[in-house]
Design a protein around this motif. Structure first.
Motif, short mmCIF file in Angstrom:
data_model
loop_
_atom_site.label_atom_id
_atom_site.label_comp_id
_atom_site.label_asym_id
_atom_site.label_seq_id
_atom_site.Cartn_x
_atom_site.Cartn_y
_atom_site.Cartn_z
N SER A 219 25.65 11.00 84.38
CA SER A 219 24.66 10.44 85.29
C SER A 219 23.54 11.41 85.66
O SER A 219 22.56 10.99 86.25
CB SER A 219 25.36 9.95 86.56
OG SER A 219 26.12 10.99 87.10
N SER A 220 23.69 12.69 85.32
CA SER A 220 22.72 13.66 85.86
C SER A 220 21.87 14.30 84.78
O SER A 220 22.32 14.50 83.66
CB SER A 220 23.46 14.77 86.61
OG SER A 220 24.64 14.30 87.17
N GLN A 221 20.63 14.62 85.18
CA GLN A 221 19.79 15.42 84.29
C GLN A 221 20.10 16.90 84.46
O GLN A 221 19.87 17.70 83.58
CB GLN A 221 18.30 15.21 84.59
CG GLN A 221 17.73 13.90 84.08
CD GLN A 221 17.71 12.87 85.17
OE1 GLN A 221 17.19 13.12 86.25
NE2 GLN A 221 18.27 11.71 84.90
N LYS A 222 20.63 17.21 85.67
CA LYS A 222 20.83 18.63 85.96
C LYS A 222 22.20 18.80 86.62
O LYS A 222 22.55 18.03 87.50
CB LYS A 222 19.73 19.08 86.93
CG LYS A 222 19.78 20.55 87.25
CD LYS A 222 18.57 20.91 88.10
CE LYS A 222 18.33 22.39 88.08
NZ LYS A 222 17.03 22.71 88.65
N LEU A 223 22.94 19.78 86.17
CA LEU A 223 24.21 20.12 86.82
C LEU A 223 24.09 21.50 87.45
O LEU A 223 23.44 22.38 86.88
CB LEU A 223 25.36 20.13 85.80
CG LEU A 223 25.75 18.81 85.14
CD1 LEU A 223 26.99 19.01 84.28
CD2 LEU A 223 26.02 17.74 86.19
N VAL A 224 24.71 21.65 88.61
CA VAL A 224 24.73 22.94 89.28
C VAL A 224 26.20 23.30 89.45
O VAL A 224 26.93 22.63 90.18
CB VAL A 224 24.03 22.88 90.65
CG1 VAL A 224 24.09 24.23 91.34
CG2 VAL A 224 22.61 22.40 90.50
N LEU A 225 26.65 24.35 88.76
CA LEU A 225 28.05 24.72 88.81
C LEU A 225 28.24 25.84 89.83
O LEU A 225 27.71 26.94 89.66
CB LEU A 225 28.51 25.18 87.41
CG LEU A 225 29.96 25.64 87.26
CD1 LEU A 225 30.93 24.56 87.68
CD2 LEU A 225 30.23 26.07 85.81
N LEU A 226 28.96 25.53 90.90
CA LEU A 226 29.19 26.53 91.94
C LEU A 226 30.53 27.22 91.70
O LEU A 226 31.52 26.60 91.32
CB LEU A 226 29.23 25.87 93.32
CG LEU A 226 27.90 25.52 94.01
CD1 LEU A 226 28.16 25.01 95.41
CD2 LEU A 226 26.96 26.71 94.06
N HIS A 227 30.51 28.54 91.94
CA HIS A 227 31.73 29.33 91.80
C HIS A 227 31.75 30.36 92.91
O HIS A 227 30.87 31.21 92.98
CB HIS A 227 31.73 29.99 90.41
CG HIS A 227 32.96 30.82 90.14
ND1 HIS A 227 34.22 30.38 90.45
CD2 HIS A 227 33.11 32.05 89.58
CE1 HIS A 227 35.10 31.30 90.10
NE2 HIS A 227 34.45 32.33 89.57
N GLY B 250 30.92 30.22 95.97
CA GLY B 250 29.74 30.25 96.83
C GLY B 250 28.45 30.67 96.14
O GLY B 250 27.42 30.81 96.78
N ARG B 251 28.52 30.90 94.83
CA ARG B 251 27.31 31.27 94.08
C ARG B 251 27.07 30.25 92.98
O ARG B 251 28.00 29.60 92.51
CB ARG B 251 27.47 32.63 93.42
CG ARG B 251 27.52 33.78 94.39
CD ARG B 251 27.87 35.05 93.62
NE ARG B 251 28.15 36.15 94.54
CZ ARG B 251 27.20 36.92 95.07
NH1 ARG B 251 25.95 36.74 94.72
NH2 ARG B 251 27.53 37.87 95.90
N ILE B 252 25.81 30.16 92.53
CA ILE B 252 25.53 29.31 91.38
C ILE B 252 25.94 30.07 90.13
O ILE B 252 25.39 31.14 89.83
CB ILE B 252 24.04 28.92 91.32
CG1 ILE B 252 23.69 28.04 92.52
CG2 ILE B 252 23.75 28.18 90.01
CD1 ILE B 252 22.26 27.57 92.53
N PHE B 253 26.95 29.52 89.42
CA PHE B 253 27.44 30.19 88.22
C PHE B 253 26.59 29.80 87.02
O PHE B 253 26.29 30.63 86.17
CB PHE B 253 28.90 29.80 88.00
CG PHE B 253 29.56 30.55 86.89
CD1 PHE B 253 30.07 31.83 87.10
CD2 PHE B 253 29.67 30.00 85.63
CE1 PHE B 253 30.66 32.53 86.08
CE2 PHE B 253 30.28 30.71 84.59
CZ PHE B 253 30.77 31.97 84.82
N ALA B 254 26.21 28.53 86.99
CA ALA B 254 25.34 28.06 85.91
C ALA B 254 24.61 26.83 86.40
O ALA B 254 25.12 26.09 87.24
CB ALA B 254 26.16 27.71 84.68
N SER B 255 23.40 26.62 85.90
CA SER B 255 22.72 25.37 86.21
C SER B 255 21.79 25.00 85.08
O SER B 255 21.33 25.87 84.33
CB SER B 255 21.97 25.48 87.54
OG SER B 255 20.69 26.01 87.35
#
Lengths: 370, 263
Positions: free
Chosen positions: B205-213, B215-220
């Motif tokens: 469903s998304s154009q963009k994923l934000v992977l949190l690890h 408390g930090r953004i691990f990948a986006s």
């Protein structure tokens, strides 16, 4: 442009508008009917009592009071006039005002705590206020009967202080940790016991005359109703109720959850603070003149919700009217059922309220907390 | 009007326990972005900070270049709609009244023509019209979720935040809700930012994923970039097979990594 907007727009839009109009007109109609019912009950309360006054005399007094003609000496017997104007009318109006205030306070407490079991009596606010009032009496700062207006306000202020103290203890407990509704009620009951113990201590310390006065008053009764107490109570309660009514939309938003309310721009801290102060003021001022009357503040908002739903714009007035009707009926029953002996009105409201409270606690549990 | 959402160096801690650490992010108008990550990685906290339900210790959130701490409660409510995880409803309103709540930022006391028109349009859009007079307690999970979204839409926001909008729903209703969000982004150019647990639904469903690890953004970035076996192993501690086909990225979790939790 003008024409099309007057014509009501497109067809599906009109159907929806009709839906909302139906929804609200039903609620407004209910509130109008409740007002008429209150007037009818007021009439009954004025007509019934241990002094035997015929309905004809009652009608004459009523006509004399309403018509501006100064011929009132001729109309109705003098006794009937005295009984109705000086005894029954202030008492009935006090019952109306007290019922209104307790129900309004109950609706507010249920709204801000999001707890269907909240009520000034159950949460110990009434007990706190009664302690405050008793303290003022025992310290000789004010009196419960035969007071001047200033003395009356001193008692109200003292009752308010301790009622507010009870509210903030309860509120502190509720916000400290997300307490389950039942736990909050237990805390309220415990607080009520604490203040009752305080009142017992004051009774023990007080003189014979004060003691008699306190004991009678604590049983919860409207027998001591005077025009004077009405003049004192009326502006306080009216102002507090109007103040609470204004926050209806915020209360509605809070009903959908704290996070939703915050997202809708509701200032939760301010709403809770104002609500607690307003509800405590209503409950405390009432307790000062009527003693502790339980369960009206619990039952009336639930009946109101059943009749007009959970929108506080309609719920608060409907609850107030229902509270007034309930207390007025209870008091009329208390005066007449064993006439000439009077049953304390608190006994009657508890007889109605306790089964209701228990059924809420057990039977409806699933519906509210599932 | 289109509104850009930007987050700069956001940090948040609960009682000196850091939950979010220097999170920086920008989301374009009309984009659907999803925050993913294991339990306790700060997903919901991040969303609550954006909705100004929680106040961050550090960092700034910009809506269209304006710092949200400078906005009044009402004007923020008209820009940003927040749909929490299923809320408790103590005193049930009817569906119509619940959606009408979303007009609260515009209403002082009386409900106006425009408020009714907006509510009625949203009820029609989400196919809630037949339920308008029903109390919320009588609705199914999927219907309730649609009412919650309808309420947020009645605020006429530019940005929609949703905390696990598909939890407690069966797969048909999950797809239904995500379909609604897709059409909002496409037709109304609304920015949608949500938290999801299901990686496949997120990827679809998304154009963009934000992977949190932690408390930090691990990948986006796009699902293809974010959902790699390596990222999933590091962040979730799970061995997974990742496949690519005409429907996009598919993740098949195999087993807990490092042989831990082998019972």
């Amino acid at each position: 442009m003008m024409r099309s907007s007057l014509a009501g727009g497109n067809a599906p839009g009109k159907a929806e508008r009709d839906f909302y109009a139906r929804l609200t007109s039903h609620k407004i109609l209910t509130i109008i009917l409740l007002s008429l019912a209150l007037l009818a009950v007021l009439g009954i309360a004025l007509g019934l009592g241990s002094a035997n006054i015929s309905w004809e005399d009652f009608w004459q007094v009523f006509k004399g009071a309403v018509s501006p003609a100064p011929a009132s000496q001729e109309t109705g017997s003098k006794l009937a006039r005295t009984v109705i104007i000086n005894l029954r009318l202030p008492r009935a109006l006090l019952a109306t005002l007290a019922g209104c205030s307790l129900a309004g306070a109950g609706a507010m407490m249920q709204g801000i705590l999001r707890n269907p079991l909240a009520d000034p009596y159950i949460l110990g606010i009434s007990a706190g206020a009664s302690f405050g009032a008793a303290l003022a009496v025992v310290l000789g700062l004010g009196k419960l009967a035969g007071f001047t207006l200033a003395q009356g306000y001193v008692v109200v202020a003292s009752a308010f202080t301790f009622g507010l103290l009870a509210t903030f203890i309860i509120y502190g407990l509720a916000s400290l940790r997300a307490l389950a509704p039942e736990t909050l009620v237990l805390a309220g009951v415990a607080l009520g016991y604490l203040f009752s113990a305080g009142v017992s201590l004051l009774k023990y310390l007080s003189s014979h005359e004060e003691l008699r006065e306190l004991t009678l008053w604590l049983m919860g009764g409207l027998a001591g109703a005077k025009w004077q107490s009405l003049f004192l109570l009326f502006p306080v309660c009216l102002a507090a109720l109007a103040f609470l009514w204004r926050s209806s939309w915020d209360l509605n938003a809070l009903g959908a959850g704290e996070e939703v309310a915050a997202n809708l721009g509701v200032n939760l801290g301010r709403l809770r603070r104002n609500g607690a102060v307003g509800a405590s003021l209503l409950a405390s001022a009432t307790v000062t003149f009527t003693g502790i009357i339980g369960f009206v503040g619990l039952v009336a908002p639930h009946l109101g919700r059943f009749l007009v739903g959970s929108d506080h714009r309609y719920l608060i007035p409907a609850s107030c009217l229902l509270g007034a009707i309930l207390l007025l009926l209870a008091d009329t029953l208390a005066r007449t059922v064993a006439s000439p002996i009077e049953i304390p009105v608190g006994v009657i409201t508890s007889l109605i309220g306790v089964p209701f409270f228990l059924s809420l606690l057990f039977r409806e549990r699933r519906r509210w907390w599932s | 009007m289109v509104v850009k959402l930007a987050v700069d160096g956001l940090s948040f801690s609960y009682d000196s326990q850091p939950v979010l650490n220097e999170v920086t992010l920008a989301i374009d108008p009309g984009e659907i972005a999803t925050i993913i990550g294991p339990n306790g990685s700060g997903k919901s906290t991040f969303l609550r900070c954006l909705a100004r339900i929680l106040l961050p210790a550090q960092g700034v959130i910009y809506l269209d270049g304006r710092n949200i701490t400078n906005l009044s409660g009402r004007s923020l409510a008209t820009l940003l709609g927040y749909v929490p995880q299923e809320g408790t409803k103590v005193f049930p309103l009817t569906v119509y009244e619940a959606v009408l709540l979303g007009r609260r930022p515009y209403i002082t006391w009386a409900v106006g023509q425009k408020d009714r028109r907006v509510v009625e349009e949203i009820l029609r859009f989400l196919q809630l019209e037949p339920l308008a007079g029903k109390p919320l307690t009588n609705l199914s999970g999927g219907e309730k979720q649609r009412v919650m979204i309808a309420r947020a839409l009645a605020q006429e926001p530019k940005i929609l935040l949703l905390d696990e909008p598909t939890s407690n729903l069966d797969i048909r209703h999950q797809l239904e809700v995500l379909g609604i969000l897709e059409s909002l982004a496409r037709k109304k150019n609304m920015t949608v930012l949500m938290v999801l647990h299901d990686l496949n639904l997120a990827a679809r469903s998304s154009q963009k994923l934000v992977l949190l690890h932690q408390g930090r953004i691990f990948a986006s970035g796009s699902p293809q970039v974010v959902l790699t076996p390596e990222n999933i192993r590091t962040v979730y501690d799970v061995e997974a097979r990742v496949r690519q086909d005409d429907l996009g990225v598919q993740v098949l979790p195999i087993s807990p990594a490092n042989g831990r939790a082998k019972l």
